[in-house]
Design a protein around this motif. Structure first.
Motif, PDB file in Angstrom:
ATOM      1  N   ALA A 238      -2.505  10.209  -4.078  1.00 62.61           N
ATOM      2  CA  ALA A 238      -2.535   9.123  -5.050  1.00 62.61           C
ATOM      3  C   ALA A 238      -2.264   7.809  -4.339  1.00 62.61           C
ATOM      4  O   ALA A 238      -1.294   7.695  -3.580  1.00 62.61           O
ATOM      5  CB  ALA A 238      -1.495   9.368  -6.131  1.00 62.61           C
ATOM      6  N   ALA A 239      -3.127   6.825  -4.583  1.00 63.80           N
ATOM      7  CA  ALA A 239      -3.058   5.550  -3.873  1.00 63.80           C
ATOM      8  C   ALA A 239      -2.706   4.408  -4.814  1.00 63.80           C
ATOM      9  O   ALA A 239      -3.034   4.436  -5.998  1.00 63.80           O
ATOM     10  CB  ALA A 239      -4.390   5.262  -3.192  1.00 63.80           C
ATOM     11  N   SER A 240      -2.042   3.417  -4.263  1.00 62.00           N
ATOM     12  CA  SER A 240      -1.729   2.201  -5.022  1.00 62.00           C
ATOM     13  C   SER A 240      -1.549   1.046  -4.050  1.00 62.00           C
ATOM     14  O   SER A 240      -1.376   1.252  -2.844  1.00 62.00           O
ATOM     15  CB  SER A 240      -0.464   2.389  -5.863  1.00 62.00           C
ATOM     16  OG  SER A 240       0.643   2.663  -5.037  1.00 62.00           O
ATOM     17  N   GLY A 241      -1.641  -0.173  -4.585  1.00 67.57           N
ATOM     18  CA  GLY A 241      -1.377  -1.353  -3.765  1.00 67.57           C
ATOM     19  C   GLY A 241      -2.584  -1.952  -3.078  1.00 67.57           C
ATOM     20  O   GLY A 241      -2.447  -2.891  -2.295  1.00 67.57           O
TER      21      GLY A 241
ATOM     22  N   VAL B  75       0.836  -1.194   0.000  1.00 65.05           N
ATOM     23  CA  VAL B  75       0.000   0.000   0.000  1.00 65.05           C
ATOM     24  C   VAL B  75       0.875   1.249   0.000  1.00 65.05           C
ATOM     25  O   VAL B  75       1.838   1.358   0.759  1.00 65.05           O
ATOM     26  CB  VAL B  75      -0.912   0.012   1.239  1.00 65.05           C
ATOM     27  CG1 VAL B  75      -1.650   1.335   1.338  1.00 65.05           C
ATOM     28  CG2 VAL B  75      -1.901  -1.145   1.182  1.00 65.05           C
ATOM     29  N   GLN B  76       0.552   2.162  -0.890  1.00 64.42           N
ATOM     30  CA  GLN B  76       1.237   3.458  -0.931  1.00 64.42           C
ATOM     31  C   GLN B  76       0.218   4.564  -1.052  1.00 64.42           C
ATOM     32  O   GLN B  76      -0.719   4.477  -1.850  1.00 64.42           O
ATOM     33  CB  GLN B  76       2.205   3.523  -2.106  1.00 64.42           C
ATOM     34  CG  GLN B  76       3.562   2.919  -1.829  1.00 64.42           C
ATOM     35  CD  GLN B  76       4.605   3.367  -2.831  1.00 64.42           C
ATOM     36  OE1 GLN B  76       4.366   3.378  -4.024  1.00 64.42           O
ATOM     37  NE2 GLN B  76       5.759   3.760  -2.331  1.00 64.42           N
TER      38      GLN B  76
ATOM     39  N   LYS C 185      -9.057   7.226 -10.913  1.00 58.67           N
ATOM     40  CA  LYS C 185      -7.665   7.699 -10.827  1.00 58.67           C
ATOM     41  C   LYS C 185      -6.993   7.280  -9.524  1.00 58.67           C
ATOM     42  O   LYS C 185      -5.852   7.646  -9.265  1.00 58.67           O
ATOM     43  CB  LYS C 185      -7.620   9.224 -10.950  1.00 58.67           C
ATOM     44  CG  LYS C 185      -8.056   9.748 -12.308  1.00 58.67           C
ATOM     45  CD  LYS C 185      -7.915  11.252 -12.384  1.00 58.67           C
ATOM     46  CE  LYS C 185      -8.291  11.755 -13.769  1.00 58.67           C
ATOM     47  NZ  LYS C 185      -8.167  13.240 -13.866  1.00 58.67           N
ATOM     48  N   ASN C 186      -7.732   6.535  -8.682  1.00 56.67           N
ATOM     49  CA  ASN C 186      -7.182   6.113  -7.383  1.00 56.67           C
ATOM     50  C   ASN C 186      -6.652   7.305  -6.588  1.00 56.67           C
ATOM     51  O   ASN C 186      -5.552   7.260  -6.014  1.00 56.67           O
ATOM     52  CB  ASN C 186      -6.070   5.074  -7.568  1.00 56.67           C
ATOM     53  CG  ASN C 186      -6.597   3.703  -7.900  1.00 56.67           C
ATOM     54  OD1 ASN C 186      -7.788   3.536  -8.169  1.00 56.67           O
ATOM     55  ND2 ASN C 186      -5.740   2.710  -7.898  1.00 56.67           N
ATOM     56  N   THR C 187      -7.434   8.365  -6.570  1.00 54.78           N
ATOM     57  CA  THR C 187      -6.984   9.608  -5.952  1.00 54.78           C
ATOM     58  C   THR C 187      -8.095  10.205  -5.096  1.00 54.78           C
ATOM     59  O   THR C 187      -9.263  10.183  -5.481  1.00 54.78           O
ATOM     60  CB  THR C 187      -6.539  10.617  -7.018  1.00 54.78           C
ATOM     61  OG1 THR C 187      -5.482  10.044  -7.801  1.00 54.78           O
ATOM     62  CG2 THR C 187      -6.026  11.905  -6.377  1.00 54.78           C
TER      63      THR C 187
ATOM     64  N   THR D  70      -7.286  -2.245  -3.429  1.00 57.04           N
ATOM     65  CA  THR D  70      -8.482  -2.009  -4.240  1.00 57.04           C
ATOM     66  C   THR D  70      -9.142  -0.727  -3.764  1.00 57.04           C
ATOM     67  O   THR D  70      -9.922  -0.721  -2.805  1.00 57.04           O
ATOM     68  CB  THR D  70      -9.441  -3.197  -4.146  1.00 57.04           C
ATOM     69  OG1 THR D  70      -8.741  -4.399  -4.468  1.00 57.04           O
ATOM     70  CG2 THR D  70     -10.605  -3.005  -5.113  1.00 57.04           C
ATOM     71  N   PHE D  71      -8.792   0.349  -4.436  1.00 50.43           N
ATOM     72  CA  PHE D  71      -9.114   1.707  -3.975  1.00 50.43           C
ATOM     73  C   PHE D  71     -10.600   1.883  -3.695  1.00 50.43           C
ATOM     74  O   PHE D  71     -10.970   2.441  -2.652  1.00 50.43           O
ATOM     75  CB  PHE D  71      -8.639   2.693  -5.033  1.00 50.43           C
ATOM     76  CG  PHE D  71      -8.781   4.133  -4.664  1.00 50.43           C
ATOM     77  CD1 PHE D  71      -9.833   4.894  -5.157  1.00 50.43           C
ATOM     78  CD2 PHE D  71      -7.856   4.739  -3.833  1.00 50.43           C
ATOM     79  CE1 PHE D  71      -9.962   6.227  -4.822  1.00 50.43           C
ATOM     80  CE2 PHE D  71      -7.972   6.074  -3.495  1.00 50.43           C
ATOM     81  CZ  PHE D  71      -9.019   6.818  -3.989  1.00 50.43           C
TER      82      PHE D  71
END
Length: 128
Positions: free
Chosen positions: A23-26, A2-3, A76-78, A28-29
């Motif tokens: 901004a997210a990653s890693g 997760v970031q 955009k996972n944001t 399931t937003f």
């Protein structure tokens, strides 16, 4: 892993505006609730605003109601925090947080320790 990466902080005069992004990653937003918290020097971290996984529920601390707006773009996972009418007391490091909404209590604002994932923070300084 997760970031969460915040951006958009800076120095602004009282009455000005800033738009923070995270901004997210890693993970399931769209399945996670998101929140913005802040910590001023010498003070505890406090909840600013949260938003449910679907975006239909938004919550604000009394100190920012009517001035700040949280939103999310699941494509955009944001997650964003639009901050208007900024005042010197808004000066703090602003953090983005994520967790399953069911695991945070109530509106998610009261207890930062309930949130599992955090960004590194972005400094917001409001001059008088």
């Amino acid at each position: 892993q997760v970031q969460l990466v915040e951006s958009g902080g800076g120095l602004v005069q009282a009455g000005g505006s800033l738009n923070l992004s995270c901004a997210a990653s890693g993970f399931t937003f769209e399945n996670f609730g998101l929140g913005w918290f802040r910590q001023a020097p010498g003070k505890e971290r406090e909840g600013v605003s949260t938003i449910t996984s679907g975006g239909s529920g938004t919550y604000y601390a009394d100190a920012v109601k009517g001035r700040f707006t949280i939103s999310r773009d699941n494509a955009k996972n944001t997650v964003y925090l639009q901050m208007n009418s900024l005042a010197p007391e808004d000066t703090a490091v602003y953090y983005c947080a994520a967790d399953g909404w069911a695991t945070v209590g109530g509106d998610g604002l009261e207890d930062p320790s309930e949130w599992d994932y955090w960004g590194q923070g972005t400094q917001v300084t409001v001059s008088s």
